[in-house]
Design a protein around this motif. Sequence first.
Motif: not given
Length: 341
Positions: A94-98
């Motif tokens: 869900a927060r792959v960019h992090e």
Amino acid sequence: MGSNSVEDMIEASSGVHFSGFHMDGLESKIIEKPTTSPGAENVHKQPFIIGVAGGAASGKTTVCDMIIQQLHDQRVVLVNQDSFYHNLTEEELARVHEYNFDHPDAFDTEKLLDSIENLRHDRAVDIPNYDFKSYKSNAFPARRVNPSDVIILEGILIFHDPRVRELMNMKIFVDTDADVRLARRIRRDTVDKGRDIGAVLDQYSKFVKPAFDDFILPTKKYADIIIPRGGDNHVAIDLIVQHIRTKLGQHDLCKIYSNLYVIQSTFQGLYIQVWISVRGYVVFRLLGVVRVWRMRCEHAAKVSRLAKFLFTGKVTMVSSLFMKNYRKTSQRGMYCYWILS
Ligand SMILES: Nc1ncnc2c1ncn2[C@@H]1O[C@H](COP(=O)(O)OP(=O)(O)O)[C@@H](O)[C@H]1O
Ligand SMILES: O=c1ccn([C@@H]2O[C@H](COP(=O)(O)O)[C@@H](O)[C@H]2O)c(=O)[nH]1
């Protein structure tokens, strides 16, 4: 006097059996000493493991492909560290960019080690196929990899874990300028992976560049060979392939003969440059041509005397070492040990 006639004379006089094994370009260098001593027939053959590290998009895969192409007469497998990315949890997805894909903890190194260990013990393994779009390592069927003569381990952090490093017989670092790597990465991630350029640049400045400085670049010091400009460097790749072939020759001998040593040559300019002893067999380099002569110890004394006669003075030290050792050692397998100690 041509080398053939010298060899013929030696062979004729000593009754040695020429095995026909050639090792052109054998180096005067001590190489590995296997720890077990099974017979030549049932000895377990260890693969030659090459590690290829470097920044993302430095050209590691390209270099590996070129090496594999040139080593066409060997059974080679490529194992990519990317295959061992951990599966992301739902939360991470869900927060792959992090998520930091450039940190050592992003990889399942235990699984990688387990796979290499299996390959080293002649067991086929299933290597996961990591999917860069779904971020899952089980989205596609795994790739079945069979044991091979050469295993190439490739990845940004393949030199990071000392346990993986220690398995490698040769370590190569592909050294390509940061701007070239970034330009290639932008093209690859936008065109091939369909990513947004803004996200690619964010990931680069947030994770990729810092991880390169903190984790990848510090492993460059472990490399035996550094290739500037990656796949463009044909000279370096040709030299590496040549070197691998030479090492494979030595490695094959070590695989076959458990107590084989290559002794550092200290007699520069001598015709007989390298002496190796293999449980009562003797291997030597004559007139620049490396041949493996198999002989019993009793024949070795005759060859030594003949070599001394042919190259008067030049081989005194070698042959006297040889003779001294021969006289002192009744057990065949002790021959080499005596020289090295
Ligand atoms: N010498 C080169 N010249 C031009 N493009 C290259 C060169 N080497 C690699 N590339 C391209 O750069 C990208 C990354 O190369 P690759 O070999 O996959 O690097 P790595 O395995 O280090 O990520 C690929 O798209 C590849 O086609
Ligand atoms: O899901 C992912 C997994 C990895 N990456 C990036 O890939 C490179 C390493 O791959 P190379 O083939 O060596 O270039 C690394 O920089 C990761 O950031 C990714 O973007 N997404």
